[in-house]
Design a protein around this motif. Structure first.
Motif, PDB file in Angstrom:
ATOM      1  N   ALA A 250      12.599  -0.403 116.901  1.00 31.23           N
ATOM      2  CA  ALA A 250      12.677  -1.646 117.673  1.00 31.23           C
ATOM      3  C   ALA A 250      13.233  -1.343 119.061  1.00 31.23           C
ATOM      4  O   ALA A 250      14.090  -0.457 119.226  1.00 31.23           O
ATOM      5  CB  ALA A 250      13.565  -2.663 116.961  1.00 31.23           C
ATOM      6  N   ARG A 251      12.718  -2.078 120.061  1.00 29.14           N
ATOM      7  CA  ARG A 251      13.241  -1.980 121.430  1.00 29.14           C
ATOM      8  C   ARG A 251      13.531  -3.384 121.933  1.00 29.14           C
ATOM      9  O   ARG A 251      12.678  -4.271 121.841  1.00 29.14           O
ATOM     10  CB  ARG A 251      12.248  -1.270 122.355  1.00 29.14           C
ATOM     11  N   TYR A 252      14.729  -3.535 122.459  1.00 29.35           N
ATOM     12  CA  TYR A 252      15.159  -4.842 122.955  1.00 29.35           C
ATOM     13  C   TYR A 252      15.432  -4.741 124.449  1.00 29.35           C
ATOM     14  O   TYR A 252      16.137  -3.831 124.905  1.00 29.35           O
ATOM     15  CB  TYR A 252      16.409  -5.314 122.207  1.00 29.35           C
ATOM     16  N   PHE A 253      14.855  -5.687 125.219  1.00 28.73           N
ATOM     17  CA  PHE A 253      14.990  -5.687 126.673  1.00 28.73           C
ATOM     18  C   PHE A 253      15.763  -6.916 127.117  1.00 28.73           C
ATOM     19  O   PHE A 253      15.658  -8.002 126.511  1.00 28.73           O
ATOM     20  CB  PHE A 253      13.604  -5.687 127.335  1.00 28.73           C
ATOM     21  N   ASN A 254      16.548  -6.742 128.176  1.00 30.72           N
ATOM     22  CA  ASN A 254      17.290  -7.871 128.715  1.00 30.72           C
ATOM     23  C   ASN A 254      16.370  -8.758 129.552  1.00 30.72           C
ATOM     24  O   ASN A 254      15.151  -8.549 129.601  1.00 30.72           O
ATOM     25  CB  ASN A 254      18.515  -7.396 129.506  1.00 30.72           C
ATOM     26  N   GLU A 255      16.940  -9.726 130.246  1.00 30.38           N
ATOM     27  CA  GLU A 255      16.122 -10.690 130.978  1.00 30.38           C
ATOM     28  C   GLU A 255      15.369 -10.055 132.137  1.00 30.38           C
ATOM     29  O   GLU A 255      14.358 -10.599 132.593  1.00 30.38           O
ATOM     30  CB  GLU A 255      17.017 -11.825 131.486  1.00 30.38           C
ATOM     31  N   THR A 256      15.836  -8.932 132.634  1.00 26.89           N
ATOM     32  CA  THR A 256      15.112  -8.228 133.698  1.00 26.89           C
ATOM     33  C   THR A 256      14.138  -7.196 133.138  1.00 26.89           C
ATOM     34  O   THR A 256      13.610  -6.374 133.876  1.00 26.89           O
ATOM     35  CB  THR A 256      16.109  -7.519 134.640  1.00 26.89           C
ATOM     36  N   MET A 257      13.916  -7.233 131.813  1.00 26.26           N
ATOM     37  CA  MET A 257      13.007  -6.329 131.120  1.00 26.26           C
ATOM     38  C   MET A 257      13.453  -4.873 131.209  1.00 26.26           C
ATOM     39  O   MET A 257      12.646  -3.955 131.190  1.00 26.26           O
ATOM     40  CB  MET A 257      11.574  -6.487 131.632  1.00 26.26           C
ATOM     41  N   ALA A 258      14.770  -4.645 131.292  1.00 25.18           N
ATOM     42  CA  ALA A 258      15.341  -3.293 131.186  1.00 25.18           C
ATOM     43  C   ALA A 258      15.889  -3.124 129.773  1.00 25.18           C
ATOM     44  O   ALA A 258      16.436  -4.071 129.181  1.00 25.18           O
ATOM     45  CB  ALA A 258      16.449  -3.082 132.213  1.00 25.18           C
ATOM     46  N   PHE A 259      15.759  -1.920 129.227  1.00 19.57           N
ATOM     47  CA  PHE A 259      16.214  -1.672 127.856  1.00 19.57           C
ATOM     48  C   PHE A 259      17.711  -1.948 127.740  1.00 19.57           C
ATOM     49  O   PHE A 259      18.510  -1.517 128.572  1.00 19.57           O
ATOM     50  CB  PHE A 259      15.912  -0.236 127.452  1.00 19.57           C
ATOM     51  N   ASP A 260      18.090  -2.666 126.695  1.00 17.47           N
ATOM     52  CA  ASP A 260      19.480  -3.045 126.458  1.00 17.47           C
ATOM     53  C   ASP A 260      20.027  -2.215 125.299  1.00 17.47           C
ATOM     54  O   ASP A 260      19.659  -2.421 124.150  1.00 17.47           O
ATOM     55  CB  ASP A 260      19.566  -4.540 126.141  1.00 17.47           C
ATOM     56  N   GLY A 261      20.912  -1.278 125.624  1.00 19.76           N
ATOM     57  CA  GLY A 261      21.504  -0.430 124.597  1.00 19.76           C
ATOM     58  C   GLY A 261      22.792  -0.967 124.027  1.00 19.76           C
ATOM     59  O   GLY A 261      23.413  -0.299 123.187  1.00 19.76           O
TER      60      GLY A 261
END
Length: 677
Positions: free
Chosen positions: A520-531
């Motif tokens: 799974a990959r989750y991105f923040n509101e700016t579509m940058a990966f959120d670690g």
């Protein structure tokens, strides 16, 4: 110590005595205690300096007893439980490891193996595959220049890796197999292998290649059938004889429904057949009704084009065409994705389609790119060239986060041809690879992933990337590194819903021996990966109501979870981002297939050939005492006494220099105190 060195030491002492006597003890001073003390100090100083020049050494000899290495390799696969050999193997392993006769003659190690080799602490017999060649190869690598003995406790049935019978052996590596399990050969019908694509397209015909065999002395007639979702779609009688013990059948079926289809291939068993587990095989087929169409547009004929097409079409859901921007057919207008290879002014119409249709594209630029056209026709990136051709090497960007690059090994990757210049990328991007010129990392991207509002783009700076695919094969014996990178780039470009901040990657079906992995990959509101997010996975069987909860672990640019303890069945799952209402769901199937149950008889003949090839002998579980006697009576395994000679300096230079300094200082102090200076 050699005689000449002793003579030099004696002469040195004599010389030091004479010099000290001449300087301090003439006839008039011989009775003075002061001058005798000064003469002694001068003698010691001069003699110490002479010893430094002579540097006397002697040889020290030590003796060691070197024993041959005895490694007990124990099969820890589940087939040992199926053949009722688990208790016997535990007893034999304990006897061999604790035998006093073997310990006196050998250095005894015990190792367990299944898919991998590891030190033996306990036997669980839980490994789902047997790789015999890997531990034998590992032991061969450590047996350089010394006798090694390997006792192999196994049934000889290998289900993973290269054939252990044909691995090379060193003369000093002897293998003594102990055959476990049932050595009786039974009459058996078997499905050896079933080849089927993972995907098929609706209303298309797809082939299933089936390999069957028969072990026995007579003849048997059976019925081979193929069913989809419980409905028989193919059936054929097959007759096995002593002359034709193996038969290959190709069944051609039509994909009639979309979605995941259960495919079962079975061979009708005869009465009282001992092993019927290997008479059937379960597979999964995903039927889809469309392909992702990708067009490679180029004015040039170049090997890069074929390399890209081959790599992309490893995924059967993708179809690649190669066309010219001047082509009258304009096949690229109907494409879902475009790959633009070294664009020039002929690409004007192509860029019009990109702007109007919002199609994602991979642009590959190189020495033959028309940069005045490129800088004018689009505003994503630009370049002012120096007009200097250069070879640029790739450097992996460790902070890249859009997709996982941990398996991408660029060791010894050749350079690409490009022109030096200033590159400007106006949009938000991350570089997978950076440029390195003549060993110096420059602040320019080599492969960049660009996020746009309407579509994604990727840019590769340099031509001749086909060489990377060749180097990938040289490094690993396959093309997976290169093909995997291209697949990740295409997947990035193929994202249809930019608003989807949570993406999932998983297979629709898994063989029982493999672990099911969900990424799974989750991105923040700016579509940058959120670690920094917390992801939870809820999974259950389709027919169950309660689910199990697992936290997903942060890895290199993604969250992952391996499901390796679930039995065969249909599963559905949901991934949830804690603290938000964002969820994604999916499903997969774990197929009921245990490769360790395919064979019930021990392959003692192959084990015997392995022993003969290495200079050893084959034994059975009731012949452990004979094995111990054989190893104890072989002269080539006798412990060897080895002598080690070390040349050691007789003196410690630091102590001697300190003593010389003390003598000289004491002599100066006495002379100064008594007014002789």
């Amino acid at each position: 110590m050699p005689g000449p060195v002793l003579i030099l030491i004696f002469l040195g002492a004599l010389l030091a005595f004479m010099l000290a006597w001449w300087h301090y003890l003439p006839r008039s001073r011989r009775n003075s205690r002061l001058y005798r003390a000064l003469a002694l100090l001068r003698f010691l100083s001069i003699f110490g300096l002479i010893l430094l020049l002579i540097n006397p050494k002697f040889t020290r000899t030590s003796y060691d007893i070197e024993k041959a290495l005895l490694t007990v390799l124990v099969d820890n696969s589940s087939s040992m439980v199926a053949s009722d050999s688990a208790v016997t193997l535990r007893e034999i392993t304990s006897r061999l490891a604790q035998n006093k006769t073997l310990q006196d003659r050998f250095t005894v190690n015990t190792m367990a193996f299944g898919e991998e080799m590891r030190p033996l602490d306990s036997l669980s017999f839980s490994d789902q595959a047997t790789n015999i060649s890997r531990p034998l190869q590992s032991l061969k690598d450590v047996s350089i220049g010394s006798n090694t003995v390997t006792i192999l406790l196994s049934d000889g049935n290998q289900t993973l890796g290269e054939d252990y019978e044909f691995i090379s052996h060193k003369p000093e590596q002897r293998i003594f197999p102990i055959v476990a399990g049932d050595t009786t050969t039974y009459e058996d019908l078997r499905l050896d292998r079933v080849n089927m694509n993972n995907y098929a397209y609706l209303k298309n015909t797809f082939p299933i290649e089936i390999f069957t065999s028969y072990s026995g002395s007579g003849s048997r007639t059976s019925v081979l059938s193929v069913s989809m979702n419980g409905q028989t779609r193919f059936q054929q009688n097959v007759t096995f004889t002593k002359e034709t013990p193996a038969i290959q059948v190709t069944a051609k079926l039509e994909a009639q429904n979309t979605g995941l289809q259960d495919v079962r291939v079975s061979l009708l068993s005869f009465d009282n057949e001992r092993n019927t587990y290997n008479n059937s095989r379960q597979l999964s087929l995903e039927v889809i009704d469309e392909k992702t169409k990708i067009a490679i547009v180029s004015s040039l004929v170049h090997p890069d084009l074929g390399s890209l097409k081959t790599a992309i079409e490893q995924n059967e859901q993708r179809e690649v065409t190669i066309s010219s921007p001047r082509s009258l057919e304009n096949t690229w207008e109907d494409a879902d994705l475009l790959i633009l290879y070294q664009p020039d002014r002929a690409f004007a119409q192509v860029y019009d389609v990109l702007k109007t249709e919002g199609i994602s594209a991979l642009t590959i630029v190189g020495p033959r790119t028309d940069w005045s056209f490129m800088n004018a026709v689009q505003n994503t990136f630009s370049m002012s060239t120096y007009g200097q051709a250069e070879e640029i090497f790739p450097d992996l960007n460790g902070s890249f986060s859009i997709f996982d690059t941990s398996d991408f090994d660029i060791t010894d990757f050749p350079p690409l041809d490009f022109e030096l210049g200033d590159i400007t990328i106006a949009a938000d991007y991350e570089s997978v690879l950076d440029q390195k010129v003549k060993g110096v990392l420059i602040e320019e991207p080599m492969l960049a992933m660009v996020r746009g509002q309407e579509r994604n783009e990727a840019i590769l700076f340099g031509e001749n990337s086909w060489k990377w695919r060749i180097q990938s094969y040289r490094n690993e014996g396959n093309f997976q590194t290169y093909d995997g990178l291209i697949a990740q780039v295409i997947r990035f470009l193929d994202l249809k819903k930019r608003a989807n901040r949570l993406t999932l990657e998983y297979e629709k079906s898994y063989q029982g021996v493999n672990a099911a992995e969900i990424v799974a990959r989750y991105f923040n509101e700016t579509m940058a990966f959120d670690g920094n997010a917390s992801l939870k996975l809820f999974i259950k069987k389709r027919e169950e109501t309660s689910s199990r909860e697992f936290p997903m672990l942060l890895r290199n640019g993604y969250y992952g979870l391996s499901i390796n303890d679930f039995p065969a069945g249909d599963y559905e799952f949901t991934v949830r981002v804690e603290g938000t209402d964002i969820t994604r769901s999916g499903g997969f199937k774990i197929l009921d297939f245990d490769v360790e149950k395919q064979l019930v008889s021990s392959n003692y003949k192959k084990m015997a050939r392995l022993a003969n090839a290495s200079g050893g002998s084959v034994f059975y579980v009731d012949q452990v005492d004979q094995l111990i006697d054989d190893l104890s009576n072989r002269n080539e395994f006798l412990p060897v006494q080895k002598s080690n000679q070390n040349v050691v300096s007789l003196i410690d230079f630091r102590i001697l220099l300190a003593a010389i300094a003390i003598c000289l200082a004491a002599e100066w102090f006495l002379r100064k105190y008594n007014g002789l200076i």
